[in-house]
Design a protein around this motif. Structure first.
Motif, PDB file in Angstrom:
ATOM      1  N   HIS A 197       0.862  -1.181   0.000  1.00  0.00           N
ATOM      2  CA  HIS A 197       0.000   0.000   0.000  1.00  0.00           C
ATOM      3  C   HIS A 197       0.899   1.231   0.000  1.00  0.00           C
ATOM      4  O   HIS A 197       1.646   1.451   0.948  1.00  0.00           O
ATOM      5  CB  HIS A 197      -0.920   0.024   1.234  1.00  0.00           C
ATOM      6  CG  HIS A 197      -1.847  -1.150   1.314  1.00  0.00           C
ATOM      7  ND1 HIS A 197      -3.023  -1.216   0.619  1.00  0.00           N
ATOM      8  CD2 HIS A 197      -1.742  -2.315   2.003  1.00  0.00           C
ATOM      9  CE1 HIS A 197      -3.624  -2.376   0.873  1.00  0.00           C
ATOM     10  NE2 HIS A 197      -2.864  -3.058   1.707  1.00  0.00           N
ATOM     11  N   MET A 198       0.809   2.012  -1.044  1.00  0.00           N
ATOM     12  CA  MET A 198       1.592   3.236  -1.135  1.00  0.00           C
ATOM     13  C   MET A 198       0.895   4.315  -0.315  1.00  0.00           C
ATOM     14  O   MET A 198      -0.178   4.799  -0.671  1.00  0.00           O
ATOM     15  CB  MET A 198       1.723   3.680  -2.600  1.00  0.00           C
ATOM     16  CG  MET A 198       2.439   2.663  -3.482  1.00  0.00           C
ATOM     17  SD  MET A 198       4.097   2.274  -2.869  1.00  0.00           S
ATOM     18  CE  MET A 198       4.882   3.865  -3.088  1.00  0.00           C
ATOM     19  N   ALA A 199       1.492   4.662   0.817  1.00  0.00           N
ATOM     20  CA  ALA A 199       0.874   5.610   1.731  1.00  0.00           C
ATOM     21  C   ALA A 199       1.263   7.035   1.372  1.00  0.00           C
ATOM     22  O   ALA A 199       2.377   7.313   0.933  1.00  0.00           O
ATOM     23  CB  ALA A 199       1.297   5.317   3.170  1.00  0.00           C
ATOM     24  N   GLU A 200       0.309   7.952   1.554  1.00  0.00           N
ATOM     25  CA  GLU A 200       0.561   9.358   1.349  1.00  0.00           C
ATOM     26  C   GLU A 200       0.944   9.988   2.684  1.00  0.00           C
ATOM     27  O   GLU A 200       0.810   9.394   3.732  1.00  0.00           O
ATOM     28  CB  GLU A 200      -0.683  10.048   0.781  1.00  0.00           C
ATOM     29  CG  GLU A 200      -1.141   9.485  -0.552  1.00  0.00           C
ATOM     30  CD  GLU A 200      -2.455  10.090  -0.978  1.00  0.00           C
ATOM     31  OE1 GLU A 200      -3.149  10.645  -0.105  1.00  0.00           O
ATOM     32  OE2 GLU A 200      -2.798  10.014  -2.157  1.00  0.00           O
ATOM     33  N   GLY A 201       1.400  11.247   2.609  1.00  0.00           N
ATOM     34  CA  GLY A 201       1.727  11.957   3.822  1.00  0.00           C
ATOM     35  C   GLY A 201       3.225  12.044   4.023  1.00  0.00           C
ATOM     36  O   GLY A 201       4.031  11.516   3.270  1.00  0.00           O
ATOM     37  N   VAL A 202       3.584  12.749   5.111  1.00  0.00           N
ATOM     38  CA  VAL A 202       4.997  13.000   5.400  1.00  0.00           C
ATOM     39  C   VAL A 202       5.393  12.450   6.756  1.00  0.00           C
ATOM     40  O   VAL A 202       6.471  12.765   7.251  1.00  0.00           O
ATOM     41  CB  VAL A 202       5.277  14.518   5.331  1.00  0.00           C
ATOM     42  CG1 VAL A 202       5.106  15.025   3.926  1.00  0.00           C
ATOM     43  CG2 VAL A 202       4.382  15.281   6.301  1.00  0.00           C
ATOM     44  N   GLY A 203       4.575  11.646   7.370  1.00  0.00           N
ATOM     45  CA  GLY A 203       4.929  11.048   8.648  1.00  0.00           C
ATOM     46  C   GLY A 203       4.556  11.885   9.851  1.00  0.00           C
ATOM     47  O   GLY A 203       5.250  11.834  10.874  1.00  0.00           O
ATOM     48  N   LEU A 204       3.473  12.649   9.758  1.00  0.00           N
ATOM     49  CA  LEU A 204       3.030  13.473  10.885  1.00  0.00           C
ATOM     50  C   LEU A 204       1.700  13.014  11.461  1.00  0.00           C
ATOM     51  O   LEU A 204       1.236  13.594  12.450  1.00  0.00           O
ATOM     52  CB  LEU A 204       2.906  14.942  10.452  1.00  0.00           C
ATOM     53  CG  LEU A 204       4.206  15.684  10.162  1.00  0.00           C
ATOM     54  CD1 LEU A 204       3.911  17.084   9.631  1.00  0.00           C
ATOM     55  CD2 LEU A 204       5.065  15.773  11.404  1.00  0.00           C
ATOM     56  N   GLY A 205       1.084  11.999  10.869  1.00  0.00           N
ATOM     57  CA  GLY A 205      -0.253  11.597  11.310  1.00  0.00           C
ATOM     58  C   GLY A 205      -0.270  11.130  12.752  1.00  0.00           C
ATOM     59  O   GLY A 205      -1.086  11.594  13.566  1.00  0.00           O
ATOM     60  N   LEU A 206       0.617  10.203  13.119  1.00  0.00           N
ATOM     61  CA  LEU A 206       0.642   9.690  14.490  1.00  0.00           C
ATOM     62  C   LEU A 206       1.162  10.740  15.469  1.00  0.00           C
ATOM     63  O   LEU A 206       0.739  10.771  16.629  1.00  0.00           O
ATOM     64  CB  LEU A 206       1.510   8.436  14.556  1.00  0.00           C
ATOM     65  CG  LEU A 206       0.933   7.188  13.877  1.00  0.00           C
ATOM     66  CD1 LEU A 206       1.911   6.033  13.964  1.00  0.00           C
ATOM     67  CD2 LEU A 206      -0.404   6.791  14.521  1.00  0.00           C
ATOM     68  N   THR A 207       2.063  11.590  15.013  1.00  0.00           N
ATOM     69  CA  THR A 207       2.559  12.664  15.883  1.00  0.00           C
ATOM     70  C   THR A 207       1.430  13.606  16.275  1.00  0.00           C
ATOM     71  O   THR A 207       1.268  13.956  17.449  1.00  0.00           O
ATOM     72  CB  THR A 207       3.669  13.451  15.172  1.00  0.00           C
ATOM     73  OG1 THR A 207       4.698  12.548  14.755  1.00  0.00           O
ATOM     74  CG2 THR A 207       4.266  14.488  16.099  1.00  0.00           C
ATOM     75  N   ILE A 208       0.629  13.993  15.287  1.00  0.00           N
ATOM     76  CA  ILE A 208      -0.504  14.877  15.569  1.00  0.00           C
ATOM     77  C   ILE A 208      -1.539  14.151  16.421  1.00  0.00           C
ATOM     78  O   ILE A 208      -2.144  14.743  17.320  1.00  0.00           O
ATOM     79  CB  ILE A 208      -1.120  15.370  14.253  1.00  0.00           C
ATOM     80  CG1 ILE A 208      -0.094  16.204  13.473  1.00  0.00           C
ATOM     81  CG2 ILE A 208      -2.379  16.184  14.503  1.00  0.00           C
ATOM     82  CD1 ILE A 208      -0.536  16.596  12.081  1.00  0.00           C
ATOM     83  N   ALA A 209      -1.753  12.856  16.167  1.00  0.00           N
ATOM     84  CA  ALA A 209      -2.722  12.092  16.956  1.00  0.00           C
ATOM     85  C   ALA A 209      -2.337  12.062  18.422  1.00  0.00           C
ATOM     86  O   ALA A 209      -3.188  12.228  19.304  1.00  0.00           O
ATOM     87  CB  ALA A 209      -2.828  10.667  16.400  1.00  0.00           C
ATOM     88  N   ARG A 210      -1.059  11.849  18.730  1.00  0.00           N
ATOM     89  CA  ARG A 210      -0.638  11.836  20.141  1.00  0.00           C
ATOM     90  C   ARG A 210      -0.769  13.218  20.760  1.00  0.00           C
ATOM     91  O   ARG A 210      -1.166  13.357  21.928  1.00  0.00           O
ATOM     92  CB  ARG A 210       0.792  11.337  20.260  1.00  0.00           C
ATOM     93  CG  ARG A 210       1.386  11.500  21.651  1.00  0.00           C
ATOM     94  CD  ARG A 210       2.662  10.728  21.855  1.00  0.00           C
ATOM     95  NE  ARG A 210       2.384   9.322  22.143  1.00  0.00           N
ATOM     96  CZ  ARG A 210       3.314   8.450  22.534  1.00  0.00           C
ATOM     97  NH1 ARG A 210       4.574   8.841  22.665  1.00  0.00           N
ATOM     98  NH2 ARG A 210       3.011   7.202  22.789  1.00  0.00           N
ATOM     99  N   MET A 211      -0.448  14.266  20.012  1.00  0.00           N
ATOM    100  CA  MET A 211      -0.609  15.622  20.533  1.00  0.00           C
ATOM    101  C   MET A 211      -2.063  15.913  20.862  1.00  0.00           C
ATOM    102  O   MET A 211      -2.384  16.485  21.915  1.00  0.00           O
ATOM    103  CB  MET A 211      -0.065  16.629  19.523  1.00  0.00           C
ATOM    104  CG  MET A 211       1.437  16.542  19.294  1.00  0.00           C
ATOM    105  SD  MET A 211       1.995  17.525  17.880  1.00  0.00           S
ATOM    106  CE  MET A 211       1.531  19.161  18.400  1.00  0.00           C
ATOM    107  N   MET A 212      -2.975  15.503  19.980  1.00  0.00           N
ATOM    108  CA  MET A 212      -4.393  15.726  20.227  1.00  0.00           C
ATOM    109  C   MET A 212      -4.886  14.868  21.405  1.00  0.00           C
ATOM    110  O   MET A 212      -5.757  15.285  22.167  1.00  0.00           O
ATOM    111  CB  MET A 212      -5.203  15.407  18.972  1.00  0.00           C
ATOM    112  CG  MET A 212      -4.961  16.340  17.798  1.00  0.00           C
ATOM    113  SD  MET A 212      -5.430  18.059  18.145  1.00  0.00           S
ATOM    114  CE  MET A 212      -3.817  18.770  18.528  1.00  0.00           C
ATOM    115  N   ALA A 213      -4.333  13.667  21.550  1.00  0.00           N
ATOM    116  CA  ALA A 213      -4.715  12.818  22.688  1.00  0.00           C
ATOM    117  C   ALA A 213      -4.325  13.480  23.997  1.00  0.00           C
ATOM    118  O   ALA A 213      -5.095  13.469  24.978  1.00  0.00           O
ATOM    119  CB  ALA A 213      -4.061  11.449  22.552  1.00  0.00           C
ATOM    120  N   LYS A 214      -3.143  14.062  24.061  1.00  0.00           N
ATOM    121  CA  LYS A 214      -2.725  14.743  25.288  1.00  0.00           C
ATOM    122  C   LYS A 214      -3.602  15.949  25.570  1.00  0.00           C
ATOM    123  O   LYS A 214      -3.906  16.247  26.731  1.00  0.00           O
ATOM    124  CB  LYS A 214      -1.261  15.167  25.159  1.00  0.00           C
ATOM    125  CG  LYS A 214      -0.278  14.004  25.180  1.00  0.00           C
ATOM    126  CD  LYS A 214       1.149  14.507  25.075  1.00  0.00           C
ATOM    127  CE  LYS A 214       2.140  13.346  25.114  1.00  0.00           C
ATOM    128  NZ  LYS A 214       3.557  13.807  25.005  1.00  0.00           N
TER     129      LYS A 214
END
Length: 333
Positions: free
Chosen positions: A268-285
């Motif tokens: 699966h060729m994923a799009e993005g620059v590798g910030l999805g999980l980083t932003i998710a953890r920031m929003m979780a906090k």
């Protein structure tokens, strides 16, 4: 009994006499009473302890503020109390916090302005690229343009990660999950709701929505499919999002939350620059939730978001379990 007698004359000519009765029968007795000395030492020690605690109490708040300064520059300033030196230090911390807040706000405004100004030329480029006659070249150029748009959007989301100022409010969690899954299905992606919790939570709504949306997008991009479930156990509500990808090596799971870190999936060729999980953890906090990743025993990556604040049973519909699928339909052509 012996006594002390003090007699004197005041400035106005009046005389005054003070008589103090001695607590002992012999004022000139040698030695000290051990009980009296012990009580005196104990009393002085207790007074000294509470005096030291009162003087050092602001230092605890000061050290806590210094530790959390980098993580939350939008917290309320500390009250300036305590000795003069401590008040000066607290004032310096509050001044530093205010300067960092202004800097972060200015940075976000600048990035937002740049992003807004870039939308117009990017749209014009997209319209002009449609006129390219070479189909292969046109497709590659449009993909590059789409990658630029994703980079701009994720960069702006990352810069806004610590700028959440919305209050906590009740959130209909099951409805939120179902709406995110349905939006994924409308985009032609495979998603399913395995279990609903039947509970509402208290959270920052936009932060929680962005966190779940990023987790769902990450599962769909890297795993090809996503299964979402929510359940309550021991007073905590856990939202689990499982994908069907290869997972992540155990020693690199924590690194997945770092900015610009990507794990490529050959299927699966994923799009993005590798910030999805980083932003998710920031929003979780921001919404006082805990986010963790693990490899599922049956394969795939499992993201678990745990919320503990304000759990209440949903009144709009009863709790239900069972598989509710939103599999994409086969489109003509």
């Amino acid at each position: 009994m012996h006594c002390w007698l003090i007699s004197t004359r005041l400035a106005n000519g009046a005389s005054i006499r003070l008589t103090a009765v001695s607590p002992t029968t012999d004022f000139h007795a040698t030695g000290f009473d051990p009980v009296y000395i012990s009580v005196l030492i104990f009393g002085v020690g207790v007074l000294a302890f509470f005096a030291a605690r009162m003087a050092a109490a602001p230092l605890g708040s000061l050290s806590e503020a210094a530790r959390t300064l980098g993580g939350d520059v939008h917290s309320a300033p500390l009250p300036e109390r305590g000795p003069r030196e401590v008040r000066d230090a607290i004032g310096a911390i509050n001044t530093m916090r205010a300067k960092l807040r202004r800097h972060a706000d200015e940075r976000t405004k600048i990035l937002a302005s740049i992003t807004h100004d870039l939308q117009t030329p990017l749209t014009r480029l997209r319209l002009r690229l449609e006129k390219v006659e070479d189909v292969g070249l046109r497709r590659r150029l449009i993909d590059d343009l789409h990658g630029m748009q994703i980079l701009i959007r994720e960069g702006l989301d990352f810069s806004r990660g610590n700028q959440v100022d919305e209050p906590f409010a009740p959130v209909a969690l099951d409805s939120l999950i179902e709406s995110l899954v349905e939006e994924a299905q409308e985009r032609g992606q495979a998603a399913s709701v395995v279990e609903c919790s039947g509970y509402d939570v208290e959270a920052r709504p936009r932060a929680l929505q962005r966190c779940l949306a990023n987790l769902l997008d990450n599962a769909l991009k890297h795993g090809g499919a996503a299964e979402v479930s929510a359940s309550v156990d021991d007073g905590a509500l856990a939202i689990r999002i499982r994908d069907r990808g290869p997972g992540i090596p155990p020693d690199q799971i924590e690194a997945a939350f770092e900015p610009f870190v990507r794990f490529e999936n050959p299927h699966h060729m994923a799009e993005g620059v590798g910030l999805g999980l980083t932003i998710a953890r920031m929003m979780a906090k921001e919404t006082e939730a805990e986010l963790s990743l693990s490899n599922h025993p049956d394969g795939g990556l499992l993201a678990c978001l745990v919320l503990r604040r304000g759990l209440t049973r949903t009144e709009r519909h009863p709790t239900w379990t069972g598989r509710r699928s939103f599999e994409p339909e086969t489109l003509p052509g």
